[in-house]
Design a protein around this motif. Structure first.
Motif, short mmCIF file in Angstrom:
data_model
loop_
_atom_site.label_atom_id
_atom_site.label_comp_id
_atom_site.label_asym_id
_atom_site.label_seq_id
_atom_site.Cartn_x
_atom_site.Cartn_y
_atom_site.Cartn_z
N ASN A 183 48.22 26.33 47.49
CA ASN A 183 47.23 27.39 47.66
C ASN A 183 47.88 28.77 47.62
O ASN A 183 47.35 29.71 47.02
CB ASN A 183 46.49 27.21 48.99
CG ASN A 183 45.55 26.02 48.98
OD1 ASN A 183 45.15 25.55 47.92
ND2 ASN A 183 45.21 25.53 50.17
N LEU A 184 49.03 28.89 48.29
CA LEU A 184 49.75 30.17 48.27
C LEU A 184 50.16 30.54 46.85
O LEU A 184 50.07 31.70 46.44
CB LEU A 184 51.00 30.09 49.16
CG LEU A 184 50.78 29.93 50.67
CD1 LEU A 184 52.13 29.86 51.39
CD2 LEU A 184 49.97 31.09 51.24
N ARG A 185 50.61 29.54 46.10
CA ARG A 185 51.03 29.78 44.71
C ARG A 185 49.85 30.25 43.85
O ARG A 185 50.00 31.14 43.02
CB ARG A 185 51.62 28.51 44.11
CG ARG A 185 53.10 28.33 44.35
CD ARG A 185 53.59 27.13 43.59
NE ARG A 185 55.04 27.14 43.47
CZ ARG A 185 55.74 26.16 42.91
NH1 ARG A 185 55.10 25.10 42.43
NH2 ARG A 185 57.04 26.23 42.82
N PHE A 186 48.70 29.63 44.03
CA PHE A 186 47.53 30.03 43.25
C PHE A 186 47.10 31.46 43.58
O PHE A 186 46.71 32.22 42.70
CB PHE A 186 46.37 29.06 43.47
CG PHE A 186 46.34 27.93 42.48
CD1 PHE A 186 46.01 28.15 41.16
CD2 PHE A 186 46.66 26.64 42.87
CE1 PHE A 186 45.99 27.12 40.23
CE2 PHE A 186 46.65 25.59 41.96
CZ PHE A 186 46.32 25.83 40.64
N GLU A 187 47.17 31.84 44.85
CA GLU A 187 46.84 33.22 45.22
C GLU A 187 47.84 34.18 44.59
O GLU A 187 47.49 35.28 44.15
CB GLU A 187 46.84 33.37 46.75
CG GLU A 187 45.70 32.66 47.44
CD GLU A 187 44.34 33.25 47.10
OE1 GLU A 187 44.27 34.39 46.60
OE2 GLU A 187 43.32 32.55 47.32
N TRP A 188 49.10 33.75 44.54
CA TRP A 188 50.15 34.58 43.94
C TRP A 188 49.92 34.77 42.45
O TRP A 188 49.98 35.88 41.92
CB TRP A 188 51.51 33.92 44.21
CG TRP A 188 52.70 34.71 43.74
CD1 TRP A 188 52.84 36.07 43.73
CD2 TRP A 188 53.92 34.18 43.20
NE1 TRP A 188 54.08 36.42 43.25
CE2 TRP A 188 54.76 35.27 42.91
CE3 TRP A 188 54.38 32.89 42.98
CZ2 TRP A 188 56.04 35.11 42.39
CZ3 TRP A 188 55.67 32.73 42.46
CH2 TRP A 188 56.48 33.82 42.16
#
Length: 332
Positions: free
Chosen positions: A271-276
């Motif tokens: 999820n953090l990667r997708f937001e990034w």
């Protein structure tokens, strides 16, 4: 709106208007829809100056005459103001208060409100996008925000809120400087995230109880893992890596991530990667492509990435990049 040099992502805000409809149109484009009534229109000298950057803008605003503003729903923005001179009267939900140099005000989306701004009122104005505020709160809570964040509109300058306004002033000075470090996206993203985070903790809102409760009850090792993930989003972490880094058993990891983030450890990292990657696409330079950004962010299977991105955000990554290109062409 005048534009700074092409190498800078900052936009300089500078406008002067003498007609009520011009002033209203300008502020609708900045903050969101509202009605403006000017009892003495010949005395109007509307001025708005500052800097827009990313999901935010910081500046000063004045009308030079008394005006009345009626807001039903700003839709996409949080409008935060603090008079430097004069005062404004606020009416909200059968409640009234005076905003002056010791009491700011914040207007949230879906928050009907009426402002009576006096003729000698000159104020600091901060605009934060609804998307950025919701995204940051979602990160802090470890879940998607589905109900709007609505703040208490009254902001007395006490304790942490006083510190928050000092931070706003400091950021504004940085943004006004030539060769500003904030022109580096990583630097500004960090500043903007800090500004929103501090506001979410300092100013009461409809998610405050959950936010403070989660923060107090959450094991400290989860905060350390969260920080490690955010600092190394391009690293291919495995569950074994997280076990080793935290010194916590796999069973405990799964339990605590479900308890406090409502997901698994690897799904949380994803999820953090997708937001990034979404943030990178929205701020891409002309030389960058979807594939280069995706690979930089650790997504090596590009076909799967595109499908997962569209499922998550209801649009293809190429659409985001195309919108960014169009925006850049209009500005230059």
């Amino acid at each position: 709106m005048t534009i700074l040099p092409q190498t800078s992502p900052r936009q300089r805000i500078a406008t002067l208007a003498y007609q009520p409809d011009e002033a209203c149109r300008w502020m609708c484009s900045i903050n969101g829809p509202h009605e403006l009534v000017v009892p003495q229109p010949r005395e109007l000298a509307f001025r708005h100056e500052g800097i827009a950057f990313g999901n935010s803008s910081l500046g000063t605003i004045e009308y030079a005459t008394r005006v009345n503003i009626k807001i039903d729903d700003l839709v996409h923005s949080y409008s935060i103001s603090l008079p430097m001179d004069g005062e404004q009267h606020i009416e909200h939900a059968q409640r009234e208060f005076v905003s002056n140099s010791r009491v700011g005000t914040i207007i949230s989306p879906q928050q009907p409100l009426h402002l009576d701004i006096k003729d000698n009122c000159r104020k600091k104005l901060v605009r934060l996008s609804r998307e950025a505020v919701h995204r940051r709160l979602g990160q802090l809570l470890g879940r998607q925000i589905t109900t709007p964040v609505v703040f208490d509109p009254q902001m007395p300058l006490e304790g942490s809120l006083n510190d928050w306004w000092k931070t706003v002033t400091h950021f504004q000075e940085l943004l006004n400087a030539e060769g500003c470090m904030c022109d580096l996206p990583e630097v500004w993203n960090s500043f903007e995230s800090s500004l929103i985070t501090c506001l979410l903790y300092a100013q009461p809102h409809n998610h405050s109880e959950e936010l403070l409760g989660r923060q107090q009850a959450r094991p400290s090792y989860l905060d350390a893992l969260d920080a490690m993930m955010r600092d190394s989003l391009d690293h291919p972490f495995t569950l074994e890596d997280l076990e080793k880094a935290s010194g916590i058993s796999r069973e405990r990891l799964y339990h605590d991530f479900h308890e406090f983030f409502d997901t698994t450890p690897i799904a949380y990292f994803r999820n953090l990667r997708f937001e990034w990657v979404k943030n990178r696409l929205e701020k891409a330079s002309p030389r960058e492509s979807v594939s280069s950004i995706a690979m930089d962010c650790g997504f090596l299977q590009l076909g799967r990435f595109s499908k997962d991105y569209q499922k998550r955000f209801q649009e293809r990554p190429s659409q985001v990049l195309g919108r960014q290109r169009h925006s850049q062409e209009n500005h230059h």
